[in-house]
Design an enzyme around this catalytic site. Sequence first.
Site, PDB file in Angstrom:
ATOM      1  CB  THR A 315      55.272  10.624 -35.439  1.00  0.00           C
ATOM      2  OG1 THR A 315      55.746   9.905 -34.314  1.00  0.00           O
ATOM      3  CG2 THR A 315      53.855  11.093 -35.170  1.00  0.00           C
ATOM      4  NE  ARG A 316      57.415   2.779 -35.889  1.00  0.00           N
ATOM      5  CZ  ARG A 316      58.657   2.665 -35.447  1.00  0.00           C
ATOM      6  NH1 ARG A 316      59.633   3.380 -35.998  1.00  0.00           N
ATOM      7  NH2 ARG A 316      58.961   1.842 -34.474  1.00  0.00           N
ATOM      8  CG  HIS A 320      57.959  11.591 -25.308  1.00  0.00           C
ATOM      9  ND1 HIS A 320      56.996  11.246 -24.386  1.00  0.00           N
ATOM     10  CD2 HIS A 320      58.272  10.444 -25.971  1.00  0.00           C
ATOM     11  CE1 HIS A 320      56.747   9.954 -24.479  1.00  0.00           C
ATOM     12  NE2 HIS A 320      57.502   9.442 -25.435  1.00  0.00           N
ATOM     13  CG  HIS A 323      58.969  13.697 -30.548  1.00  0.00           C
ATOM     14  ND1 HIS A 323      58.857  12.966 -29.397  1.00  0.00           N
ATOM     15  CD2 HIS A 323      59.744  12.973 -31.385  1.00  0.00           C
ATOM     16  CE1 HIS A 323      59.519  11.847 -29.526  1.00  0.00           C
ATOM     17  NE2 HIS A 323      60.089  11.825 -30.715  1.00  0.00           N
ATOM     18  NE  ARG A 409      71.456   9.301 -35.388  1.00  0.00           N
ATOM     19  CZ  ARG A 409      71.423   8.014 -35.133  1.00  0.00           C
ATOM     20  NH1 ARG A 409      70.276   7.385 -34.955  1.00  0.00           N
ATOM     21  NH2 ARG A 409      72.561   7.322 -35.050  1.00  0.00           N
TER      22      ARG A 409
END
Length: 692
Positions: A315-316, A320, A323, A409
């Site tokens: 992740t970057r 929340h 996730h 996605r």
Amino acid sequence: MPLPETKMNPDEEDQLFRLLRQLDLTPEASQRTIATALNISLGRLNAQLRGAAEAGLVKISERSGPDRRQRFAYALTSRGAATKMRLTDQFLARKFDEYDALHAELTGTTSGLSPFKYRTKLMQNNLAPIPELYVSYDSSQKLKVEAADLVSHDLTPRQICDLELLMNGGFNPLKGFLSEEDYNGVVENMRLADGSLWPMPITLDVSEEFAESLELGQDIALRDQEGVILGTMTVTDRWVPNKSREAEKVFGADDVAHPAVNYLHNQAGKVYLGGPVTGIQQPVHYDFRARRDTPNELRAYFRKLGWRKVVAFQTRNPLHRAHQELTFRAAKEAQANLLIHPVVGMTKPGDVDHFTRVRCYEAVLDKYPQSTTTMSLLNLAMRMAGPREAVWHGLIRKNHGCTHFIVGRDHAGPGKNSAGEDFYGPYDAQDLFREHQDEIGIEMVDFKHMVYVQERAQYEAIDEIADKDDVTILNISGTELRRRLSEGLEIPDWFSFPEVVSELRKTRPPRSQQGFTVFFTGFSGSGKSTIANALMVKLMEMGGRPVTLLDGDIVRKNLSSELGFSKEHRDLNIRRIGYVASEITKNGGIAICAPIAPYAATRRAVREDVEQFGAFIEVHVATSIEECERRDRKGLYKLAREGKIKEFTGISDPYDVPADPELRVETENVDVDNCAHQVILKLESMGLIAGQ
Ligand code: PPS
């Protein structure tokens, strides 16, 4: 011993391998100790050392000190280290062959084991140590000293990230920056020259002048931006890449709206160098040290905790509730432990800074069941290359000991192209990953789009909700989140965790608490300073943020006293003002600038400096030159007309009228208070000050 370029028989290769390994392990041992360790005579050792030194594999230096037996010290050169690595592979391959032969002799059947190529893969399951490019500590100390004589290349921030992952095995099987042959294979069909899958060109781009100053075969020192040596590279290849081709093939389009294509054309050097790297030391990180792990450290950690299956989440962005839910489910489905593996090297321009993100991740980590989940920071420089990037991320996670990888996605999507369309389809990354999954050696867990179902007060995968029409589905997009943060609006509890929201609010306070710059421009005597002063007082009366006035005269006295009024000096003066204003803005203050700033290009540059951190409001004080000359408060126009002041703006020097300022104020027949009030109204309308 023959030189390694000439063909050696297996015995000679073994001898050379043993010698290099021994010197790397005990670079300061006496010759007798080395000879004993190698089980050869002193005379034989001497001959071998001579051969290796002549071949450029070993550097022998004299040591001072009382002990005559330890007169010499040895260090592998980068060529020596690369040769050692190659010979290790060959040595293992031969041993496997011998084993197969022995097996056949004893049992009359073949061993039934797969060929060496695959067998080493078996050995290197997700928990076995992975090859690194570092030499031993002692050798690295020697190399550091010797590198003082080498030509240095100062690495760019992106190259430092790449080098770190090359050296620590994160980019295994790469042994250095790509050679031309490997590069061509990677660009054209995602394969290195030996056929292995590798989707991303890892290249050392340099300037033409630097490239021309080198000879092929030469070793260069790779240094960070403070000049600390991180490794050395033997330059085996040098070429001018076809960057448009690279952009088309790797990033899907030669369009500078793509951040990596923009980097390629506008930041990367014109020439690429390739060659094997010898690692000396890791780049130093002062932040979150306990959260940074090399692939081998993570593998050791998984081994220690007995984590056989690990699913990695790349992740970057801040995490929340959606996730958290998604990653938790992914781990449950794969019956695996979870590694939150955020990128902290370089991400997409405009992303939330990694300091804030890591504080957010720390908060979310507590929400997982104990001992199921860990977090480690990955110093990767992302390219935002969508499908190819997903494959690359998979290989990197495999190297870090993971067995599963979540692909979402639009994985690593760069946003829209110059025609306003997406660069890649939303599931291109998943498709390409699936196609190469076996070869990558890590299993894809495809991202389920999680949404909040209000009636059931829980997150569910959108494609699993059977009663879609009867329930209320809630979701907040990234854009909507940014809007709410910037306007200080509510962020509901179902969307994120209070600790995360509070961290984000600290970094992205509402606009009415952010810093900004008001930049007045206009002729001398137009009224800039007077309005700026009035504005300053009004803003100070409101309170809340510190206000700094950078008036033309004040700046010329305190910051730019050595400058005159040539174009060059005026530009320098304005850039200094811009720099100070951007620092004030960054730190949440209000900067009010009031120079003439006659050149549009320089004003634009200052705008860019400031807008990284907050709003920039250009105010054109549009008093005509005739009116300024009529007022002539300082008597300068008279002197300018008499030719006693040269290069006087509006008289004998140009002024580019702002084409599109945020505000234009007329001062003729309007009092100062009203002009300042117009600025206040503008600031209010932009949400920069809360309404009174
Ligand atoms: S610039 O062009 O933005 O760097 O100029 P700035 O720093 O605002 O300085 C302008 C003030 O310097 C005085 N001055 C001159 N102005 C323009 N041209 C020439 N040649 C010149 N020589 C001296 C002038 O008083 C300006 O003050 P302001 O505050 O603008 O009236």
